[in-house]
Scaffold this motif. Structure first.
Motif: not given
Ligand code: ADP
Length: 411
Positions: A107, A113-115, A109, A75, A27-28, A78
């Motif tokens: 990357p 949330s971004r992963y 989302e 992140m 995760n972030e 992307s």
């Protein structure tokens, strides 16, 4: 994290377990939110053990900083990309050991949330193969290098062998040529002896017979005249013999030289004294005036032989009542002697042959001679670093110039 796990857990599990690459999602905060079985096995963890760990746990210490930075950049931007293009990437197992990996980062989302999903492949085997190939290549190159060296050595040896053979062949041909030349010389000598010796020997015989007839005490001057003729002719024969010996030595490569320090005047006086006996009526030789102080370091015999030949020729090929000049100069350790006469000269078209052995110009054939004097003078002088040249005009006269190095400083 919870949301992701709950909602997509099963689907992800089915998909990810069937893939042979390791999948690690962070995760972030760069915490691992999931990993598939292949990733766990690759890094030496039990199922679920990696969850919640910082992804740094999978990266050898020395790469951590740069790696974290890269993930952060991902992140933000992307866009999926292969990590570490042109770089060697390494993973770190639970037991601390490292292994080479290839990693693709994707990357994405989901639910706000971004992963980043990392697809990791263990490339130990490939790397080993690569190393092996590099090693094999370098071994091959070494072998090629060694073989090339061996080959060029062989080529070099062969070339040397060829050169040696060529030299041997040349030497053989050369000695064959010399042998032939010496045989020719002997034949020539015999025929020359029969011709050239006949006249002087007859003169000697006559002079001796005549001298014998003058028995009275007051007939001494008549006896002396004949004795002088005998002396002359014997000297002449002696000169011819000396010339022949010289040729033989020059031809067989056995000419040896002996350097001595001696006054130039000694040799010039001797040669001119002997030459005086050969002078025709009214002929005279002008002595060089400036030679008293000159000392030479040279082969005395060769100088004597050269001057004798040149002065005797000047006398022989000039008529009565003419003058012969002997002039000497010394420069840069080179002594130059010029002998000029007012004689018959050498026909222009025959001048180029004049140093050839046995060559005699057409206008000289009525005088006695062998055609070897100039040839041997040239041979000896050149062996000693000297030269002989001439200028001549038919019916006007000739000047022969010899020049040779001598170590004493007389300038
Ligand atoms: P030789 O005098 O015994 O014939 P040399 O080798 O001394 O042999 O000379 C070769 C030839 O060069 C002579 O036969 C003659 O034709 C020519 N020559 C040499 N010196 C003179 C000179 N001073 N004047 C004219 N011709 C000369």
């Amino acid at each position: 994290m919870k949301v992701f796990e709950e909602k997509k857990g099963n689907i992800f599990k089915i998909l990810s377990e069937s893939i042979s690459e390791g999948i690690v999602i962070v995760n972030e905060m760069q915490e691992i939110v999931t990993s598939n079985e292949a990733a766990d096995r690759m890094f030496g963890y039990a199922a679920g053990e990696l969850l919640g760990e910082n992804m740094n746990i999978l990266i050898p210490r020395e790469y951590r900083n740069s790696h974290t930075k890269q993930v952060d950049e991902f992140m933000e931007k992307s866009d999926p990309r292969q990590m570490g293009h042109g770089l060697d990437l390494y993973g770190r197992r639970k037991d601390g050991s490292t292994f080479p990996v290839e990693a693709g980062l994707n990357p994405f989302e989901i639910y706000g949330s971004r992963y980043v999903m990392a697809l990791v492949t263990d490339i130990t085997v490939r790397k080993n193969h690569e190393l092996e190939i590099v090693e094999l290549n370098s071994q091959l190159e070494q072998k090629i290098e060694i073989r090339t060296q061996a080959l060029s050595q062989t080529v070099k040896e062969l070339k040397e062998e060829v050169t040696k053979r060529q030299e041997a062949e040349y030497k053989m041909k050369e000695s064959l040529r010399k042998e032939r030349e010496l045989n020719e010389l002997k034949t020539k000598f015999l025929s020359l002896v029969s011709h050239e010796f006949k006249t002087p020997l007859t003169s000697i015989l006559i002079a001796a017979t005549l001298a014998g007839k003058y028995t009275e005490t007051d007939q001494q001057d008549k006896r002396e005249k004949h004795l002088k003729t005998i002396q002359n002719k014997v000297k002449y024969l002696n000169n011819i013999l000396n010339d022949f010996l010289s040729i033989e030595r020059l031809e067989s490569g056995k000419a040896t030289y002996k350097f001595d320090i001696f006054p130039l005047s000694k040799v010039i006086n001797e040669v001119i004294y002997n030459a005086n006996m050969l002078l025709k009526d009214g002929q005279k030789i002008n002595y060089p005036t400036n030679i008293d102080a000159i000392t030479l370091n040279f082969d005395e015999k060769i100088l004597e032989l050269s001057l004798t030949n040149l002065i005797n020729n000047a006398i022989k090929y000039s008529s009565e009542h003419t003058t012969i000049d002997v002039a000497v100069s010394f420069k840069n350790n080179f002594l130059t002697i010029k002998i000029s006469d007012e004689g018959m000269g050498i026909p222009q078209k025959e001048q180029k042959f004049i140093f050839n052995r046995y060559f005699r110009a057409a206008n000289a054939l009525l005088d006695q001679g062998t055609g070897i004097g100039l040839n041997i003078v040239k041979g000896h002088l050149e062996n000693l670093g000297g030269t002989i040249t001439f200028k001549s005009e038919e019916n006007k006269g000739s000047t022969f110039t010899i020049s040779f190095p001598t170590n004493t400083n007389n300038d």
